[in-house]
Structures are given as structure tokens and as C-alpha cells.
Design an enzyme around this catalytic site. Sequence first.
Site, PDB file in Angstrom:
ATOM      1  N   HIS A  68       0.843  -1.200   0.000  1.00 35.24           N
ATOM      2  CA  HIS A  68       0.000   0.000   0.000  1.00 35.24           C
ATOM      3  C   HIS A  68       0.875   1.246   0.000  1.00 35.24           C
ATOM      4  O   HIS A  68       1.729   1.405   0.865  1.00 35.24           O
ATOM      5  CB  HIS A  68      -0.913   0.014   1.239  1.00 35.24           C
ATOM      6  CG  HIS A  68      -2.154  -0.808   1.082  1.00 35.24           C
ATOM      7  ND1 HIS A  68      -3.292  -0.557   1.801  1.00 35.24           N
ATOM      8  CD2 HIS A  68      -2.429  -1.866   0.284  1.00 35.24           C
ATOM      9  CE1 HIS A  68      -4.239  -1.423   1.442  1.00 35.24           C
ATOM     10  NE2 HIS A  68      -3.738  -2.235   0.532  1.00 35.24           N
TER      11      HIS A  68
ATOM     12  N   TYR B  40      -8.961   5.843   7.814  1.00 37.72           N
ATOM     13  CA  TYR B  40      -9.040   6.182   9.238  1.00 37.72           C
ATOM     14  C   TYR B  40     -10.055   7.316   9.352  1.00 37.72           C
ATOM     15  O   TYR B  40      -9.865   8.389   8.781  1.00 37.72           O
ATOM     16  CB  TYR B  40      -7.689   6.661   9.755  1.00 37.72           C
ATOM     17  CG  TYR B  40      -6.636   5.583   9.867  1.00 37.72           C
ATOM     18  CD1 TYR B  40      -5.925   5.152   8.751  1.00 37.72           C
ATOM     19  CD2 TYR B  40      -6.350   4.992  11.100  1.00 37.72           C
ATOM     20  CE1 TYR B  40      -4.949   4.164   8.863  1.00 37.72           C
ATOM     21  CE2 TYR B  40      -5.372   4.010  11.205  1.00 37.72           C
ATOM     22  CZ  TYR B  40      -4.684   3.598  10.085  1.00 37.72           C
ATOM     23  OH  TYR B  40      -3.726   2.610  10.193  1.00 37.72           O
TER      24      TYR B  40
ATOM     25  N   PRO C 150      -3.533   0.720  18.823  1.00 40.97           N
ATOM     26  CA  PRO C 150      -3.360   0.185  17.455  1.00 40.97           C
ATOM     27  C   PRO C 150      -3.515   1.223  16.344  1.00 40.97           C
ATOM     28  O   PRO C 150      -3.260   0.925  15.188  1.00 40.97           O
ATOM     29  CB  PRO C 150      -4.445  -0.886  17.366  1.00 40.97           C
ATOM     30  CG  PRO C 150      -5.470  -0.469  18.356  1.00 40.97           C
ATOM     31  CD  PRO C 150      -4.730   0.201  19.473  1.00 40.97           C
TER      32      PRO C 150
ATOM     33  N   LYS D 292       1.653   0.060  15.113  1.00 39.59           N
ATOM     34  CA  LYS D 292       3.080  -0.028  15.463  1.00 39.59           C
ATOM     35  C   LYS D 292       3.436  -1.274  16.281  1.00 39.59           C
ATOM     36  O   LYS D 292       4.612  -1.582  16.426  1.00 39.59           O
ATOM     37  CB  LYS D 292       3.491   1.210  16.267  1.00 39.59           C
ATOM     38  CG  LYS D 292       3.488   2.491  15.448  1.00 39.59           C
ATOM     39  CD  LYS D 292       4.476   2.416  14.321  1.00 39.59           C
ATOM     40  CE  LYS D 292       4.284   3.524  13.304  1.00 39.59           C
ATOM     41  NZ  LYS D 292       4.899   3.188  12.021  1.00 39.59           N
TER      42      LYS D 292
ATOM     43  N   TYR E  98       4.123   6.898   9.879  1.00 39.30           N
ATOM     44  CA  TYR E  98       3.274   5.736   9.602  1.00 39.30           C
ATOM     45  C   TYR E  98       4.070   4.634   8.895  1.00 39.30           C
ATOM     46  O   TYR E  98       3.956   3.456   9.238  1.00 39.30           O
ATOM     47  CB  TYR E  98       2.084   6.156   8.744  1.00 39.30           C
ATOM     48  CG  TYR E  98       1.007   5.100   8.636  1.00 39.30           C
ATOM     49  CD1 TYR E  98       1.031   4.138   7.625  1.00 39.30           C
ATOM     50  CD2 TYR E  98      -0.037   5.044   9.560  1.00 39.30           C
ATOM     51  CE1 TYR E  98       0.054   3.162   7.540  1.00 39.30           C
ATOM     52  CE2 TYR E  98      -1.025   4.065   9.469  1.00 39.30           C
ATOM     53  CZ  TYR E  98      -0.969   3.129   8.456  1.00 39.30           C
ATOM     54  OH  TYR E  98      -1.939   2.146   8.371  1.00 39.30           O
TER      55      TYR E  98
HETATM   56  C1  PHB Z   1      -5.778  -4.038  10.974  1.00 42.50           C
HETATM   57  O1  PHB Z   1      -5.885  -4.289   9.752  1.00 42.50           O
HETATM   58  O2  PHB Z   1      -6.109  -4.844  11.882  1.00 42.50           O
HETATM   59  C2  PHB Z   1      -5.245  -2.682  11.398  1.00 42.50           C
HETATM   60  C3  PHB Z   1      -4.759  -1.826  10.418  1.00 42.50           C
HETATM   61  C4  PHB Z   1      -4.267  -0.580  10.790  1.00 42.50           C
HETATM   62  C5  PHB Z   1      -4.284  -0.205  12.128  1.00 42.50           C
HETATM   63  C6  PHB Z   1      -4.774  -1.075  13.109  1.00 42.50           C
HETATM   64  C7  PHB Z   1      -5.257  -2.317  12.742  1.00 42.50           C
HETATM   65  O3  PHB Z   1      -3.822   1.021  12.477  1.00 42.50           O
END
Ligand code: PHB
Length: 389
Positions: free
Chosen positions: A72, A200, A292, A296, A383
Site C-alpha cells: 500500500h 481512518y 493500534p 506499530k 506511519y
Molecule cells: C488491521 O488491519 O487490523 C489494522 C490496520 C491498521 C491499524 C490497526 C489495525 O492502524
Amino acid sequence: MRTQVAIIGAGPAGLLLAHLLYKAGVECVILERRDRAYVESRIRAGILEQVTVDLLRQVGVHDRMDREGLPHGGFALSADGELTRIDMAALTSKSVMVYGQTEVTRDLIDAAIARGIPLLFEAEDVALHDVTSARPVVTWRQDGEEKRLEADFIAGCDGFHGVARASIPADVLRTFERVYPFGWLGVLADVPPCDHELIYASHERGFALASMRSNTRSRYYVQVANSEKLGDWSDERFWDELCVRLGPDAASRVTRGPSIEKSIAPLRSFVAEPMRHGNLFLAGDAAHIVPPTGAKGLNLAATDVAYLAEGLAGFYRGDSSGIDAYSARALARVWKAERFSWWFTSLMHRFPDTDAFGRRMQMAELGYLRGSPAAQRVLAENYVGLPLH
Ligand code: PHB
Ligand code: APR
């Protein structure tokens, strides 16, 4: 039994450390409390930084990731439904790999068994002894028999609830913690993702995240109060709430379906210092926890053990500088990731005590991010992950 490095825990930290040591010609034994099926069934996040991808390639455990992983180059922020793409590839020349931690763990276990790395499951009541001596010892019970392993070093890779951190005296250990007043309700469903990249979302009703495991399996989250009960969240209620928070544009592309996994996870920031005590080293969730939001957790576990493996390999070549520097070196990176994860969580979530002014500050920062390449580059470089060295 005797070995050079006793590793407690067969999660990503312990398993990757074992492979890094194997490549460096350092002997190790992994002791895991649970059985293989349990370890391989855990559903966790799925974003690998370039540094983590490189480490998996370095130890030769990357074939399935390269076949099934999704590179990605960007992700989107949604503020009350308006989408802003963060073009990581353009801003940092780096990308991330979408590949579930469950799959990373399975690949590392398969490779450890194929390589003959001693990996003992169902090791009960693991206990550490004499960790400040030159001959630390690990004891446990296996199939009803008492077992004992002598080692030069012990790597505590046994997660937040393990025994390793608890083996450091209270007057030595310093802990730092922030517990968030909300959790993430997560759903795994075999439906196509609503977008080709992650979204997000910050919304008046709370945070939401649209993620994925593949082009046919989606992973979604919504922020919930800590008082929420999983039983009160039917699939239909989850899908309805997710769609409101993602906004009409993304919601129009959401495919609904039955959840194959649904759980609520609390959010906390936590760091334990130091990450070394005598010949005991902490790595991964045993030493630190991040919310989460910044994805990280797995990546910090990977870079901890990269530093630790470098130090241990150096020791056996007669150079102790790497293990002596380990705690300070790992913590320098950990705290940067803790800051980013805390900042991103604070920006994107609704806090019960956030007043009207606080909400305006969040919206102003999201508006700044929408229009500023400089602000987007700061977000992007954190990120995709800061350099390992
Ligand atoms: C996930 O795909 O579980 C996931 C992806 C990004 C995040 C947290 C969890 O920041
Ligand atoms: N004895 C032996 N093994 C133990 C013990 C113990 N007393 N306590 C815990 N373990 C095992 C757990 O069963 C687990 O398999 O240690 C392992 C720790 O793995 P993780 O908790 O996954 O921690 P880590 O390897 O540091 O990986 C961090 O995993 O939980 C996610 O979000 C976290 O992405 C992050 C990553």
C-alpha cells in the site's frame, strides 16, 4: 538442557528473534505457554513497515508475504465524511505491506520447525532464575515433567501479561502508562474491502477504521466506550455504525456480511524501562504497548529483536557493545512510536472529556493535514516507520 539464548514466547517478537539468531549462528530455544493452534489463531493487526518486510526477507520468511501481501502506497483520513489521501509513496518513497500478523506468525512457526529451531509449545509455569548471574536458568513443566534450561541470556518476548517483565525487581523497573477511555470493536468478515487502501475516520460519534486482510477479507473497527458489551453489538448494529462514521462516500462501497470474528480490545500506551536487567532482555509487548491506531505493535516488536539479535551476535564475536546499548537504543525508537501512536489516537478519537474547544482543535488539525503537504509528510514518515539505523 543448555542453550545460548532462551526465548520466552512464540509471538512475532520471539519467533523473529529466533530466526535472526539462527541466521547469525546463535543457538536458541523458544518456550511458548500456549499450543500451536492457539498461537496461530490469534487475530491481530496487519500493517508491516518496510523495515519489518526487510527483516522477514533477511531471515528468508517472505515467500507467502510476497505472494499474498498487499503493498500500500497510501491511506485516507476521513473527517466527518470528507476523505483526504495521504500519499506515503510520494511523500516518503516508502510503502507498507498489508499482511496479517496471524499470517506472519504462521510463516515464522512453519520456518522455525523446518529449520529445526527448538520450539516448545505448552510450556507451563515458565519461571526465570538468576537473571543477573552469568548462568541464568529457565524452568517450566511440560507433559507433567519439571524441565530446566540453562542459558547465557534470556529474551523475554512473552507479551504484556508474561513473566519476564515481572522478573525485574520493582525498585529497578520504571513504567509509564496511559489507559484510554475507550476500546476498539473489531469485525473480520469475508467481504471485499470498501476501498483499495485503509480509511481512518474521525466522526462526531467516534473513530472508525476500514482495513483488510486480502481483496476478499475485510477488517473493520469502531471506537466503543469501555463499558460496551460485545453481546450488545449485533452484526447489523456494527455495520450501521461503521457506515455512519465512514461517511456516505465510503459507506456506499461497504459490503456487509456475517462476522467471522468480533471482539473488543482496550487501548493503552505503556512502556517499561529498562529493557535489560542483567542477562534478561525484554522485547515487544513484554516491554511496551501502543494503541493500534498507528499499527506499530508488531513493527516495534520486529525492530526490538533486530537490535537485540545484532547485540547478541556481536557478543558471541567478542563485542558486548550491542547488548550494552540495547535498552537505550530500543527505547529511543519505542518512545518515538509511542508518541506517534498517542498523537494519532488523540487526533482521531472522541474523548468523553473533550469539550467543544477540544473538538475544534481536532477538526482544525485535520483541516491542516488536509491542506498541508508538510503536515502530511510528518504523518506519512511516522506511519511507514522511521529508519532502523
Ligand atoms: C488491521 O488491519 O487490523 C489494522 C490496520 C491498521 C491499524 C490497526 C489495525 O492502524
Ligand atoms: N510463558 C511462555 N510463553 C508465554 C508466557 C509465559 N509465561 N506468557 C505469554 N506467553 C506467550 C504468549 O502465549 C504469546 O504467544 O508469549 C507470546 C507473546 O506474544 P505477543 O503477545 O504477540 O507479543 P509480541 O511477540 O511482543 O508481539 C507483539 O503482538 O499482541 C500483538 O499487538 C501486539 O502486534 C503486537 C505483537
